[in-house]
Write an enzyme that holds these catalytic residues in place. Structure first.
Site, PDB file in Angstrom:
ATOM      1  N   GLY A 173       9.359 -35.556 -27.718  1.00  0.00           N
ATOM      2  CA  GLY A 173       7.996 -35.079 -27.936  1.00  0.00           C
ATOM      3  C   GLY A 173       7.258 -34.858 -26.621  1.00  0.00           C
ATOM      4  N   GLY A 174       6.478 -33.770 -26.553  1.00  0.00           N
ATOM      5  CA  GLY A 174       5.623 -33.529 -25.395  1.00  0.00           C
ATOM      6  C   GLY A 174       6.282 -32.907 -24.181  1.00  0.00           C
ATOM      7  CB  VAL A 175       9.662 -32.160 -23.152  1.00  0.00           C
ATOM      8  CG1 VAL A 175       9.789 -33.660 -22.977  1.00  0.00           C
ATOM      9  CG2 VAL A 175      10.412 -31.697 -24.400  1.00  0.00           C
ATOM     10  CB  THR A 198       5.720 -23.697 -24.254  1.00  0.00           C
ATOM     11  OG1 THR A 198       4.440 -24.267 -24.531  1.00  0.00           O
ATOM     12  CG2 THR A 198       5.575 -22.625 -23.194  1.00  0.00           C
ATOM     13  CG  ASP A 253       6.656 -30.924 -34.803  1.00  0.00           C
ATOM     14  OD1 ASP A 253       6.286 -31.835 -35.573  1.00  0.00           O
ATOM     15  OD2 ASP A 253       6.576 -30.997 -33.568  1.00  0.00           O
ATOM     16  CB  CYS A 294      -2.244 -32.851  -3.125  1.00  0.00           C
ATOM     17  SG  CYS A 294      -1.499 -33.074  -4.758  1.00  0.00           S
TER      18      CYS A 294
END
EC number: 3.6.-.-
Length: 350
Positions: A27-29, A33, A57, A281
């Site tokens: 999840g969340g990778v 997209t 899903d 940075c």
């Protein structure tokens, strides 16, 4: 002879044989997209073919990704003539099943059963069964195969699945084998109790054994197609972190045990910090150092895979135009020097 595997999905995007493409991972990778990007690139590369992107899903994101509403019926993506999307809604599908059961019970003269189901009893009962989302997704696959065989309604050359997180997806992929064994048992029972079961269904002369045999034939067809590397493949999606890499390896081993083809990995959210001095940075450098460590492990573990390295963009990848910009790097790998400006050129979506 150069045996190096290309770090892109060009061979899949231009494939003329694949019917089923699964896109999955932790999840969340960035699974949604990635699945949208694959579907868009395939539709652009093969304009003469029709593609369907299905979300299995429960937390549907296709509507959010494209910025337009999709539901349980396939609908074309605005701006794409040969790409449609659908989101399987378990509650709506269960209501349809319940309504069909009520109608069938009434037609067969079984008013008591019809009365029981009228209040949504079937939907309430089945909605609480673990794995019902996966089962309903599987039913969509079966409907699609039936349409193709009968030439009934709109059919698609390739179906891309935006899958749920790993555990749900593995249950979904086990369904053909599980159902096949279950139907064998049911066939045994109906062979002995067929007449009695038919009489219980009312006067409609429902051929239960025949229905089970038809269902089993469809399940076997899917099972054969899912294990044929020319027809089906699985694209793993991950980020360059320990937990994601660990789950990707577990997923790949499970897929291999199912005899399913898997030879592509999309690695999302990469910083490529050493090539971007303008926006650099210390935090980016530290993060990129960690990402590179796991990228090296991915390259070593999966040297015979298509490992596609995708950049972290400055904005959200939402809407067709942004998805097109991002998805181009699946076809031709991202160059941190030449393509650096693209990740800052995404349109803002409300």
């Amino acid at each position: 002879m150069d045996l190096t595997v290309e770090p892109n999905l060009k061979s899949l995007i231009t494939s003329s044989t694949h019917k089923w493409i699964f896109v999955g991972g932790k999840g969340g990778v960035g699974k949604t997209t990635s699945s949208c990007s694959i579907a868009i690139q395939m539709a652009l590369a093969q304009p003469h073919k029709k593609f369907l992107l299905i979300s299995t899903d429960p937390a549907h994101n296709l509507s959010d990704a494209f910025g337009e509403k999709f539901d349980k019926d396939a609908r074309k993506v605005t701006g794409m003539d040969n790409l449609s999307c659908m989101e399987i809604d378990p509650s709506a599908a269960l209501k349809d099943m319940n309504d069909m059961a009520v109608s069938s019970a009434g037609e067969n003269g079984n008013d008591d059963l019809g009365g029981l189901l009228q209040g949504g009893a079937l939907a309430d009962l089945t909605g609480s069964i673990p794995g019902i989302d996966e089962a309903l997704s599987f039913m969509e696959v079966m409907k699609h195969i039936k349409k193709q065989e009968q030439g009934d309604g709109e059919s698609f050359d390739t179906v891309i699945f935006d899958t749920a997180p790993t555990g749900h997806t593995l249950r979904f992929l086990q369904l053909p084998t599980t159902l096949s064994k279950l139907l064998d048992k049911f066939s045994e029972i109906t062979g002995r109790l067929g007449p009695m079961l038919n009489s219980m269904m009312g006067s409609g002369n429902v051929d239960i054994a025949g229905k089970l045999n038809e269902l089993k034939a469809n399940v076997e067809t899917i099972k054969e197609q899912f294990t044929d590397p020319d027809l089906t493949t699985f694209v793993c999606v991950c980020i360059s972190e320990f937990l994601s890499l660990y789950e990707t390896e577990r997923l790949i081993q499970e897929l291999i045990s199912y005899d399913m083809d898997v030879n592509s990995i999309i690695v999302n959210q990469l910083l490529f910090a050493e090539f971007d001095q303008e926006h650099n940075c210390k935090r980016c450098q530290s993060r990129w150092k960690m990402q590179k460590k796991y990228l090296d492990q991915i390259d070593e573990l999966y040297e015979d895979f298509h490992v596609v390295k995708m950049p972290l963009c400055a904005g959200e990848i939402r809407g067709l135009n942004n998805l097109k910009k991002f998805s181009q790097f699946l076809f031709k790998e991202y160059d941190p020097v030449a393509d650096n400006t693209v990740i800052y050129e995404l349109e803002e979506k409300n």
